[in-house]
Design an enzyme around this catalytic site. Structure first.
Site, PDB file in Angstrom:
ATOM      1  N   ASP A  77      -4.550  -0.542   6.583  1.00 53.15           N
ATOM      2  CA  ASP A  77      -3.149  -0.116   6.679  1.00 53.15           C
ATOM      3  C   ASP A  77      -2.431  -0.456   5.383  1.00 53.15           C
ATOM      4  O   ASP A  77      -2.742  -1.459   4.737  1.00 53.15           O
ATOM      5  CB  ASP A  77      -2.442  -0.811   7.856  1.00 53.15           C
TER       6      ASP A  77
HETATM    7  C1  LIG Z   1       1.844   3.977  -1.663  1.00 54.94           C
HETATM    8  C2  LIG Z   1       0.765   5.004  -1.433  1.00 54.94           C
HETATM    9  C3  LIG Z   1       0.330   5.321  -0.155  1.00 54.94           C
HETATM   10  N1  LIG Z   1      -0.638   6.274   0.037  1.00 54.94           N
HETATM   11  C4  LIG Z   1      -1.114   6.624   1.390  1.00 54.94           C
HETATM   12  C5  LIG Z   1      -2.345   5.823   1.848  1.00 54.94           C
HETATM   13  C6  LIG Z   1      -2.316   5.991   3.333  1.00 54.94           C
HETATM   14  O1  LIG Z   1      -3.053   7.170   3.685  1.00 54.94           O
HETATM   15  C7  LIG Z   1      -0.826   6.193   3.650  1.00 54.94           C
HETATM   16  C8  LIG Z   1      -0.236   4.989   4.360  1.00 54.94           C
HETATM   17  O2  LIG Z   1      -0.257   5.192   5.723  1.00 54.94           O
HETATM   18  P1  LIG Z   1      -1.224   4.401   6.721  1.00 54.94           P
HETATM   19  O3  LIG Z   1      -0.533   4.350   8.042  1.00 54.94           O
HETATM   20  O4  LIG Z   1      -1.655   3.110   6.113  1.00 54.94           O
HETATM   21  O5  LIG Z   1      -2.517   5.321   6.831  1.00 54.94           O
HETATM   22  P2  LIG Z   1      -2.718   6.797   7.384  1.00 54.94           P
HETATM   23  O6  LIG Z   1      -1.878   7.045   8.600  1.00 54.94           O
HETATM   24  O7  LIG Z   1      -2.570   7.774   6.261  1.00 54.94           O
HETATM   25  O8  LIG Z   1      -4.258   6.777   7.778  1.00 54.94           O
HETATM   26  P3  LIG Z   1      -4.993   5.929   8.950  1.00 54.94           P
HETATM   27  O9  LIG Z   1      -5.608   6.947   9.857  1.00 54.94           O
HETATM   28  O10 LIG Z   1      -6.000   5.103   8.226  1.00 54.94           O
HETATM   29  O11 LIG Z   1      -3.951   5.090   9.667  1.00 54.94           O
HETATM   30  O12 LIG Z   1      -0.159   6.365   2.394  1.00 54.94           O
HETATM   31  C9  LIG Z   1      -1.209   6.935  -1.055  1.00 54.94           C
HETATM   32  O13 LIG Z   1      -2.070   7.809  -0.869  1.00 54.94           O
HETATM   33  N2  LIG Z   1      -0.791   6.608  -2.319  1.00 54.94           N
HETATM   34  C10 LIG Z   1       0.168   5.679  -2.567  1.00 54.94           C
HETATM   35  O14 LIG Z   1       0.496   5.440  -3.771  1.00 54.94           O
END
Ligand SMILES: Cc1cn([C@H]2C[C@H](O)[C@@H](COP(=O)(O)OP(=O)(O)OP(=O)(O)O)O2)c(=O)[nH]c1=O
Length: 203
Positions: A77
Site C-alpha cells: 500500500d
Molecule cells: C505517488 C505515486 C503513486 N502511484 C500509485 C501506486 C499505486 O498503484 C497507487 C496507490 O494506491 P494503492 O491503494 O496503494 O494501490 P492500488 O489500489 O493502485 O493497487 P492495489 O490493488 O495493490 O491496492 O498509486 C504511482 O504509480 N506513482 C506515484 O508516484
C-alpha cells in the site's frame, strides 16, 4: 509440511506499477487483486494506516476460497502524506486539483508498505520518502489533471510519468514512491526464502 523455500508469490494487487516493479527484480508471481475497504480510521497515523491496509489486502487473498495457499501472498500500500494528512486517489476533478495545489512548492512524504503472508506468519517492511515539488502554476495543475495520469494514483500524481517534470528532489526510495519499495521487498523475499534473482540457487 512447510516447504523450505518458494519459487513464486501471489501478488494481491490490481496495480500495473506493482507488477512492473516485481518483474524488475525477477520475481515469479501470479496476481489476485484484493478488494478491501481502504478508508482511514479516526486518529490513525500514516505508518499505521499503510501497515493495516497492507495486511488486510494480504489476508483477504490468503483467506479467499480461490487461493491454493501453496506459496506466500504479497501485498502493498502507498500513501501520500502532507502534514500528517493522508491523500488517497482523487475521486473527482476538484479533489485532484486540490491535491496538486497541496503538493505545490513544498515537500511531502510517500509511505509505502510491503507485506508477505504465509500461513500464520506475516512479515512487513516500509519506506518513507521525501518528495519535493516545484511551485505549480494553475496551468500546470489543469493540464496535468487533463492527461488523466493522476486519476488512479495516490496524491494524484505518478513520479514515473509526466509528473517527473514537477519533482526537483527525492530522498528515499523511487520504487517506493511508484508503489513497491524494492529494497525492502528484496529483504522480505529473502526472509521468507522466496527465490528471485538475488537468492536463486546456482545451477
Ligand atoms: C505517488 C505515486 C503513486 N502511484 C500509485 C501506486 C499505486 O498503484 C497507487 C496507490 O494506491 P494503492 O491503494 O496503494 O494501490 P492500488 O489500489 O493502485 O493497487 P492495489 O490493488 O495493490 O491496492 O498509486 C504511482 O504509480 N506513482 C506515484 O508516484
Amino acid at each position: 509440511m512447510t516447504p523450505l523455500s518458494f519459487n513464486k508469490v501471489c501478488l494481491a494487487s490490481q496495480s500495473p506499477r506493482r507488477r512492473q516493479l516485481l518483474e524488475q527484480i525477477g520475481v515469479e508471481f501470479d496476481v489476485q487483486p484484493a478488494d478491501i475497504d481502504e478508508s482511514v480510521h479516526n486518529g490513525e497515523l500514516p505508518q499505521q494506516y499503510v501497515e493495516r491496509v497492507t495486511k488486510a489486502k494480504a489476508s483477504a487473498i490468503w483467506s479467499s476460497p480461490n487461493y491454493g495457499r501453496n506459496y506466500p501472498v504479497m501485498a502493498s500500500d502507498t500513501a501520500v502524506v502532507v502534514d500528517q494528512k493522508i491523500l488517497g486517489k482523487p475521486q473527482t476533478r476538484a479533489d485532484g486539483l486540490d491535491m496538486l495545489a497541496l503538493l505545490s512548492g513544498r515537500s511531502h512524504q510517500v509511505v509505502s508498505g510491503v507485506g508477505l503472508l504465509y500461513q500464520d506468519r506475516f512479515g512487513y517492511r516500509s519506506s518513507v520518502t521525501d518528495v519535493h515539488f516545484r511551485t505549480l502554476t494553475e496551468a500546470d495543475m489543469h493540464n496535468y489533471w487533463s492527461t488523466g495520469e493522476g486519476l488512479d494514483k495516490a496524491g494524484c500524481y505518478g513520479i514515473q510519468g509526466l509528473a517527473a517534470s514537477f519533482i526537483d528532489n527525492i530522498t528515499g526510495s523511487f520504487s517506493g514512491v511508484m508503489g513497491l519499495p524494492l529494497y525492502e521487498t528484496s529483504e522480505l523475499l529473502t526472509e521468507f526464502s522466496v527465490h528471485f534473482w538475488l537468492n536463486r540457487p546456482t545451477a
